[in-house]
Scaffold this motif. Structure first.
Motif, short mmCIF file in Angstrom:
data_model
loop_
_atom_site.label_atom_id
_atom_site.label_comp_id
_atom_site.label_asym_id
_atom_site.label_seq_id
_atom_site.Cartn_x
_atom_site.Cartn_y
_atom_site.Cartn_z
N PRO A 289 0.82 -1.22 0.00
CA PRO A 289 0.00 0.00 0.00
C PRO A 289 0.85 1.27 0.00
O PRO A 289 0.39 2.33 -0.39
N GLY A 291 4.85 2.90 -0.95
CA GLY A 291 6.04 2.61 -1.74
C GLY A 291 7.27 3.28 -1.19
O GLY A 291 7.18 4.28 -0.51
N LEU A 293 9.85 3.74 -3.49
CA LEU A 293 10.52 4.29 -4.66
C LEU A 293 10.49 5.80 -4.59
O LEU A 293 9.45 6.39 -4.29
N HIS A 394 7.02 15.57 -13.89
CA HIS A 394 7.56 15.85 -12.56
C HIS A 394 8.95 16.47 -12.73
O HIS A 394 9.47 16.49 -13.84
N PRO A 395 9.53 16.97 -11.64
CA PRO A 395 10.88 17.54 -11.80
C PRO A 395 11.92 16.45 -12.07
O PRO A 395 12.78 16.18 -11.24
N LEU B 51 4.03 21.57 -20.65
CA LEU B 51 4.81 20.69 -19.78
C LEU B 51 6.24 20.49 -20.30
O LEU B 51 7.03 19.79 -19.68
N VAL B 73 12.56 21.17 -15.70
CA VAL B 73 12.69 20.48 -14.41
C VAL B 73 12.38 21.39 -13.22
O VAL B 73 11.55 21.04 -12.39
N HIS B 76 8.64 22.04 -13.11
CA HIS B 76 7.81 20.88 -12.74
C HIS B 76 7.74 20.68 -11.23
O HIS B 76 6.82 20.02 -10.74
N ARG B 77 8.73 21.23 -10.52
CA ARG B 77 8.67 21.13 -9.06
C ARG B 77 7.46 21.89 -8.54
O ARG B 77 6.96 21.62 -7.46
N TYR B 81 0.39 17.44 -12.67
CA TYR B 81 -0.29 17.16 -13.94
C TYR B 81 -1.09 15.87 -13.82
O TYR B 81 -0.61 14.89 -13.26
N GLY B 95 -0.44 2.70 -4.50
CA GLY B 95 0.25 3.41 -3.42
C GLY B 95 1.71 3.67 -3.77
O GLY B 95 2.24 4.75 -3.49
N GLU B 96 2.34 2.71 -4.41
CA GLU B 96 3.75 2.90 -4.78
C GLU B 96 3.90 4.02 -5.80
O GLU B 96 4.85 4.80 -5.75
N ASP B 99 3.34 7.42 -4.08
CA ASP B 99 4.51 7.80 -3.28
C ASP B 99 5.70 8.17 -4.15
O ASP B 99 6.46 9.09 -3.84
N LEU B 100 5.86 7.44 -5.26
CA LEU B 100 6.95 7.78 -6.19
C LEU B 100 6.76 9.20 -6.70
O LEU B 100 7.68 10.03 -6.65
N TYR B 101 5.55 9.49 -7.19
CA TYR B 101 5.29 10.82 -7.74
C TYR B 101 5.48 11.89 -6.67
O TYR B 101 6.01 12.97 -6.95
N ARG B 103 7.42 11.78 -3.99
CA ARG B 103 8.83 11.95 -3.62
C ARG B 103 9.63 12.64 -4.72
O ARG B 103 10.61 13.32 -4.44
N LEU B 104 9.21 12.43 -5.98
CA LEU B 104 9.94 13.07 -7.07
C LEU B 104 9.85 14.58 -6.93
O LEU B 104 10.74 15.32 -7.34
N ARG B 105 8.75 15.08 -6.34
CA ARG B 105 8.55 16.52 -6.26
C ARG B 105 9.10 17.08 -4.96
O ARG B 105 9.54 18.21 -4.91
N ARG B 113 -1.96 12.52 2.18
CA ARG B 113 -2.11 11.34 1.33
C ARG B 113 -3.24 10.45 1.87
O ARG B 113 -4.12 10.02 1.11
#
Lengths: 537, 313
Positions: A289, A291, A293, A394-395, B51, B73, B76-77, B81, B95-96, B99-101, B103-105, B113
């Motif tokens: 549920p 992640g 990553l 994303h950035p 974008l 880049v 996008h921070r 989108y 969920g993964e 969380d990935l999206y 954390r990227l930001r 969440r």
């Protein structure tokens, strides 16, 4: 009881006309594969057609052939690789040398075709729309199998024509053996496609089955020189040999293929009838549920790690097998000039055991390049599936996104070739440092092909799958070139021609350094282009 | 800074297809801006230019004070989108991906969440391949709203959502606006546009044909009039030739017509001359407003430029 008494028209509509639409789906599949199938068929046919002139040049007289056949047949190592030599006619020798490779290629073609038209279609959701039309429940699987039948008929026909000059009876037996092998694996893939929810996993199951068939046959043939070992008879690749083309054909073995193929196809149909669209028999586990990553590189690793593990698990035992054959091969070839000649061209001028090991190192190097191309083309898959688009919103810079997959494409082969060196050394029982050096010396050539595949993708994203064609061409140059004695200009096209043949040869590192420079330059050009071009929409 | 997005005379061609043909778009900071147009009119192409996924062939574009292609880049921070058709990795759970999206930001806000997962009723443990279309859409929506980015670019974000979830989506957009965020919302759901958007831009064939507040757009549109007359014979000749008057139908004592705002005064005088017994005036619905633009002749027909000019004035 009462249902049986009902007239046919009163049956529920869902069970009616289960094959409706098969013809239309079959034509759709042929239309989608109008390039793919001819490429496979011509590739396999070309491999076989190159055989007679190449071997005729090596063994010009019947006496030479007889001597070579006796020598090679007496050597358990070579039997494990290629199977037993069943006769000393030119046709039988071609079948011996290229039959197993052609059978494996035909099986791979059939596996990919069937999964592509069954589980791939369901996984992508396209099947749902197709099945909502006038399409019976059994039609998609039947159409996929018919497509495989068509492709395998074409392989049988072209293979028969390729060796027809050596005797029609033997050529037909070999053509049918190839087609029957392909169909058996098509039916096996059809069953695998019912078991898993993911097409990737279904292909993996099929490949594992093919690998098991190869190992069983190799073990059986190493033990006996006439293909009669029970282990050989457990493997469909062994059955294909036991049809004995050009060596007293045994047509009844085809009945064995027919029975097994029909049984597997029936099993696939039974399973398909018992499951829902998109569902599978091997249940998918729920995911996490939450992640962990957090970077594009971690995502790339997560997406690619399973494939790398699978390749490593295939590489290591193959290398152990090759390593354990080295001493035996060396002993035989001391007194067989012509085959030694081939191995020396493949593996270089040196002690014959080393030449054998170097030749096997080269084979593993080219296979590692195929892995590298597959890893690079993940970028293409991600882009065309529109999964790259939200990620790049994303950035995340394009280079950072590509770097994750490229790192795997460049470091993955190093893992594979290290596993190969360990396996070779384990099987051979010595020489780990030399074998490690020999295996890792393949890397610059692997990287060059990976860089070419990447740059092709960066400049012509729609043509990216042609990276496979380039890698396959280098594979054919490496495997068939030495036998055909191709001109140096052609041989030089493959980066693998330029890596030192280790262990054994006195290595010349200049071309290796040059390959590293070429790979880096090509990669840089691709990266520069990727930053500037539009994303596919 | 008052504008979040400024695009002027954007052009983009794919081979022989002209996707954007001089498109203008201006989105002010803090507003919810509706972005409308028929299928294939260039909305998604515009968004991909914004974008930095596509490079415009011509025109200028500024996004949050930067160049969306060159500064992709860092820009996008500050934005989130949601595409109209979300594709997920088949073997990653929702969920993964969220969380990935996140954390990227930047750092992830677990409370936000959890709140959004609850509001959208999304099970984050399912694998990507098992989500329905609406649930895939929710994965992207949760990721976007959890980000608290200053600009939200939403490309038909609610396709596949049920009405209850549509309601949740609308309240999320309102909360974003209340926190001072800017939203560019491409949508075909007119009720959604009507309730959420401060201003809209309508595009067709890669050009902007209309832009403004909904009230000002309404003002430009025709009012439908139905009048019952005491003495139709006294109706002056040439009613349908009056400027801004269209579709005149007479049926005994009944007259039906459509009038643009500048024609209303003249047409009412003409009607009262014939003695009005009853009169209904129906202001244009939003739907009529859009359909009028959607249905115009395709590019290349002789009368189109004039029609476009008329609509834009």
């Amino acid at each position: 009881m009462s249902a049986a008494a009902l007239p046919a028209t009163a049956r529920p509509a869902g069970g009616g006309r289960p094959f409706a639409g098969t013809g239309a789906l079959y034509r759709l599949a042929l239309r989608r594969d109008r390039v793919l199938i001819p490429l496979w068929v011509l590739g396999i046919g070309g491999l076989l057609a190159a055989g007679p002139p190449g071997l005729a040049a090596l063994y010009s007289t019947a006496a030479e052939r007889a001597q070579a056949a006796a020598g090679m047949s007496g050597n358990s190592s070579l039997r494990a690789l290629y199977g037993p030599v069943l006769d000393d006619s030119l046709g039988a020798l071609v079948v011996w040398r290229y039959g197993v490779v052609a059978a494996v290629l035909t099986a791979v073609m059939s596996l990919l075709l069937v999964v592509r038209h069954t589980r791939d279609e369901e996984e992508s959701g396209r099947q749902e729309m197709v099945s909502s039309a006038m399409v019976g429940r059994r039609a998609p699987l039947t159409a996929a199998l018919l497509t495989a039948v068509t492709a395998n008929l074409a392989v049988a026909l072209v293979a028969t024509a390729a060796l027809g000059g050596e005797g029609l009876r033997g050529a037909l037996a070999h053509g049918l053996a190839l087609g029957a092998t392909g169909l058996l694996f098509a039916a096996a893939a059809a069953t695998a496609a019912q078991l898993t929810e993911s097409a990737r996993l279904a292909r993996g199951l099929g490949a594992a089955l093919l690998g098991a068939a190869f190992v069983l046959r190799a073990a059986g043939d190493a033990a006996r020189d006439d293909g009669s070992s029970p282990l050989t008879w457990l493997s469909p690749l062994g059955w294909a040999q036991n049809i004995r083309p050009f060596a007293g054909e045994r047509w009844w073995v085809l009945a064995l293929f027919a029975a097994a193929t029909l049984a597997l196809a029936a099993l696939a149909h039974t399973l398909a009838a018992r499951r829902d669209l998109g569902a599978s028999f091997l249940a998918a586990r729920p995911g996490a549920p939450e992640g962990r990553l957090g970077t594009p590189g971690a995502l790339a690793w997560r997406l690619q790690r399973g494939t790398l593990l699978g390749w490593t698990l295939a590489f290591a035992p193959a290398a152990v097998l090759f390593g354990s054959l080295a001493d035996g091969a060396g002993a035989l070839l001391e007194d067989d000039d012509s085959t030694r000649e081939i191995l020396i061209r493949l593996g270089g001028e040196q002690a014959i055991t080393d030449a054998f090991l170097a030749a096997m190192t080269g084979v593993l190097g080219i296979l590692a390049a195929l892995y590298a191309v597959a890893a690079v083309l993940r970028l293409h898959t991600e882009e065309t599936a529109h999964r790259a688009e939200p990620l790049l919103a994303h950035p995340v810079g394009r280079l950072r996104w590509a770097a994750g997959h490229l790192l795997i494409a460049f470091a993955g082969p190093a893992v594979l070739l290290t596993a190969a060196a360990l396996g070779l050394a384990l099987g051979h029982g010595r020489d780990l440092p030399a074998l490690l050096l020999g295996c890792l010396a393949q890397l610059p050539a692997v990287w060059t092909l990976a860089a070419v595949a990447f740059t092709l993708y960066a400049f012509l994203p729609r043509a990216a799958p042609a990276g496979w064609a380039i890698a396959t061409l280098c594979l054919l140059i490496g495997w068939v070139g030495p036998v055909l004695d191709l001109p140096a200009v052609v041989m030089d096209l493959s980066p693998f021609t330029h890596v030192p043949k280790l262990p054994g040869a006195d290595p010349n590192w200049a071309p290796v350094a040059a390959l590293v420079v070429v790979a880096a330059a090509v990669l840089a050009a691709g990266l520069a282009r990727l930053r500037r071009r539009d994303l596919l929409t | 800074m008052t504008t979040s997005i400024t695009a002027l005379a954007l052009r983009k061609t794919f081979g022989r297809t002209r996707a954007l043909d001089g498109l203008d778009l201006e989105v002010e900071a803090g507003e919810v801006h509706g972005f409308l147009g028929p299928n294939g009119s260039g909305k998604s192409t515009t968004i991909r230019v914004l974008l930095g996924l596509l490079r415009a062939d011509g025109g200028t574009v500024r996004l949050l004070g930067g160049d969306p292609w060159r500064d992709a880049v860092p820009l996008h921070r500050r934005l989130a989108y949601v595409p109209g058709d979300v594709t997920l990795w088949p073997n990653l759970s929702g969920g993964e991906v969220i969380d990935l999206y996140a954390r990227l930001r930047g750092p992830l806000d677990p409370a936000r969440r959890a709140e959004l997962l609850d509001r959208f009723q999304l099970d984050p443990a399912k694998k990507g391949r098992t989500y329905s279309k609406g649930n895939r859409q929710k994965v992207a929506l949760v990721a976007a709203f959890a980000s608290d980015a200053e600009l939200l670019i939403l490309d038909e974000p609610t396709s596949g959502l049920d009405p209850l979830m549509e309601e949740v989506f609308q309240s999320c957009v309102r909360e974003a606006r209340d926190r001072g965020r800017t939203v560019l919302l491409s949508s075909h759901i007119l009720s959604e546009v009507e309730t959420l958007c401060d201003r809209v831009s309508i595009i067709r064939d890669g050009r902007t044909v209309e832009t403004g507040t909904l009230a000002s757009l309404r003002h430009l549109a025709r009012t439908a009039l139905t009048a019952e007359l005491t003495d139709p014979a006294r109706l002056p000749e040439g009613l349908d030739r009056l400027p801004g008057v269209h579709d005149v139908h007479t049926d005994g004592h009944l007259v039906r017509l459509a009038a643009e705002p500048e024609g209303l005064d003249a047409v009412l005088r003409a009607l009262t001359a014939a003695g009005v017994r009853s009169l209904t005036a129906t202001p244009p619905t939003l739907e009529e407003l859009f359909l009028r633009h959607y249905q115009q002749e395709p590019a290349g027909s002789a009368e189109r430029p004039a029609a476009t000019e008329g609509a834009a004035r």
